[in-house]
Design a protein around this motif. Structure first.
Motif, short mmCIF file in Angstrom:
data_model
loop_
_atom_site.label_atom_id
_atom_site.label_comp_id
_atom_site.label_asym_id
_atom_site.label_seq_id
_atom_site.Cartn_x
_atom_site.Cartn_y
_atom_site.Cartn_z
N ALA A 94 14.82 65.51 15.77
CA ALA A 94 13.65 64.64 15.96
C ALA A 94 12.77 64.68 14.72
O ALA A 94 12.73 65.68 14.00
CB ALA A 94 12.85 65.08 17.18
N ASP A 95 12.06 63.60 14.46
CA ASP A 95 11.13 63.54 13.33
C ASP A 95 9.72 63.70 13.88
O ASP A 95 9.17 62.80 14.50
CB ASP A 95 11.27 62.21 12.58
N LEU A 96 9.14 64.89 13.63
CA LEU A 96 7.80 65.23 14.10
C LEU A 96 6.81 65.26 12.94
O LEU A 96 5.78 65.93 13.01
CB LEU A 96 7.83 66.59 14.80
N THR A 97 7.09 64.51 11.88
CA THR A 97 6.22 64.49 10.71
C THR A 97 4.79 64.11 11.10
O THR A 97 4.57 63.09 11.75
CB THR A 97 6.76 63.48 9.66
N ARG A 98 3.86 64.96 10.74
CA ARG A 98 2.42 64.77 11.00
C ARG A 98 2.07 64.58 12.48
O ARG A 98 1.01 64.05 12.82
CB ARG A 98 1.85 63.62 10.16
N ALA A 99 2.94 65.01 13.38
CA ALA A 99 2.62 64.94 14.82
C ALA A 99 1.61 66.03 15.17
O ALA A 99 1.62 67.11 14.59
CB ALA A 99 3.89 65.12 15.65
N ASN A 100 0.74 65.73 16.11
CA ASN A 100 -0.24 66.71 16.59
C ASN A 100 0.42 67.54 17.68
O ASN A 100 0.67 67.04 18.78
CB ASN A 100 -1.48 65.99 17.12
N LEU A 101 0.68 68.81 17.37
CA LEU A 101 1.33 69.72 18.32
C LEU A 101 0.37 70.81 18.79
O LEU A 101 0.81 71.85 19.26
CB LEU A 101 2.57 70.34 17.68
N SER A 102 -0.93 70.56 18.69
CA SER A 102 -1.88 71.60 19.09
C SER A 102 -1.80 71.88 20.59
O SER A 102 -1.74 70.96 21.40
CB SER A 102 -3.31 71.21 18.69
N ARG A 103 -1.71 73.15 20.92
CA ARG A 103 -1.63 73.65 22.30
C ARG A 103 -0.45 73.04 23.08
O ARG A 103 -0.49 72.90 24.30
CB ARG A 103 -2.95 73.43 23.04
N THR A 104 0.61 72.68 22.34
CA THR A 104 1.82 72.13 22.97
C THR A 104 2.74 73.28 23.37
O THR A 104 2.94 74.21 22.61
CB THR A 104 2.54 71.19 21.99
N ASN A 105 3.29 73.23 24.57
CA ASN A 105 4.21 74.25 25.06
C ASN A 105 5.63 73.90 24.60
O ASN A 105 6.22 72.94 25.10
CB ASN A 105 4.15 74.34 26.59
N LEU A 106 6.14 74.68 23.65
CA LEU A 106 7.49 74.48 23.12
C LEU A 106 8.42 75.65 23.47
O LEU A 106 9.43 75.86 22.79
CB LEU A 106 7.43 74.31 21.60
N VAL A 107 8.12 76.37 24.53
CA VAL A 107 8.93 77.53 24.92
C VAL A 107 10.35 77.07 25.23
O VAL A 107 10.56 76.15 26.02
CB VAL A 107 8.31 78.24 26.15
N ARG A 108 11.30 77.71 24.54
CA ARG A 108 12.73 77.45 24.71
C ARG A 108 13.13 75.99 24.40
O ARG A 108 14.17 75.51 24.87
CB ARG A 108 13.21 77.88 26.08
N ALA A 109 12.30 75.28 23.64
CA ALA A 109 12.67 73.93 23.21
C ALA A 109 13.68 74.03 22.07
O ALA A 109 13.63 74.95 21.26
CB ALA A 109 11.43 73.16 22.75
N ASN A 110 14.58 73.08 21.98
CA ASN A 110 15.57 73.03 20.91
C ASN A 110 15.00 72.19 19.77
O ASN A 110 14.84 70.98 19.90
CB ASN A 110 16.87 72.41 21.43
N LEU A 111 14.68 72.85 18.65
CA LEU A 111 14.12 72.17 17.47
C LEU A 111 15.11 72.18 16.31
O LEU A 111 14.71 72.01 15.16
CB LEU A 111 12.81 72.84 17.07
N LYS A 112 16.39 72.36 16.61
CA LYS A 112 17.40 72.44 15.55
C LYS A 112 17.42 71.14 14.73
O LYS A 112 17.52 70.04 15.28
CB LYS A 112 18.78 72.69 16.14
N ASP A 113 17.28 71.31 13.41
CA ASP A 113 17.30 70.22 12.45
C ASP A 113 16.18 69.19 12.66
O ASP A 113 16.25 68.07 12.16
CB ASP A 113 18.66 69.50 12.45
N ALA A 114 15.13 69.56 13.39
CA ALA A 114 13.96 68.67 13.52
C ALA A 114 13.14 68.76 12.25
O ALA A 114 13.10 69.79 11.60
CB ALA A 114 13.12 69.09 14.73
N SER A 115 12.49 67.68 11.89
CA SER A 115 11.62 67.69 10.72
C SER A 115 10.18 67.61 11.20
O SER A 115 9.85 66.87 12.11
CB SER A 115 11.95 66.54 9.78
N TYR A 116 9.32 68.46 10.56
CA TYR A 116 7.91 68.49 10.92
C TYR A 116 7.10 68.95 9.76
O TYR A 116 7.61 69.38 8.77
CB TYR A 116 7.64 69.35 12.15
#
Length: 116
Positions: A94-116
């Motif tokens: 996924a492309d998360l460039t400049r996304a606002n991830l403040s207080r986001t729950n990413l527990v056990r999320a798959n971020l393999k090869d994601a860009s941020y």
């Protein structure tokens, strides 16, 4: 099991150019390859939904429930994901460039090869 499919649909309103799906119940719906750039999906229920390859740039997903959702290869550039629930979500490539991830729950999320 998906309960519905809106695959490849453009959900943007022609008048305003922005879809309003705030508080929508979209659990387990197939929204893969859907154009939702700038859409308001804040507080939407999208548990287990498929949004792979969808265009979600500048979308408002604050406080949305995306637990277990498939967002692989989704374009989330400058999206607001603040306080969203993304536990166990698939954000691979996924492309998360400049996304606002403040207080986001990413527990056990798959971020393999994601860009941020």
């Amino acid at each position: 099991m998906l309960i519905g499919s809106l695959r490849s649909l453009d959900l943007l309103t022609p008048e305003k150019g922005v879809g309003i799906l705030q508080n929508a119940y979209l659990n387990e719906v197939d929204l893969s390859h859907v154009a939702l750039s700038g859409a308001n999906l804040s507080k939407a229920l999208l548990r287990g939904a498929t949004l792979s390859g969808s265009l979600l740039g500048e979308a408002h997903l604050g406080k949305a429930d995306l637990r277990g959702a498939n967002l692989s290869k989704a374009k989330l550039i400058e999206a607001d994901l603040s306080e969203a629930k993304l536990a166990k979500a698939d954000l691979s490539e996924a492309d998360l460039t400049r996304a606002n991830l403040s207080r986001t729950n990413l527990v056990r999320a798959n971020l393999k090869d994601a860009s941020y």
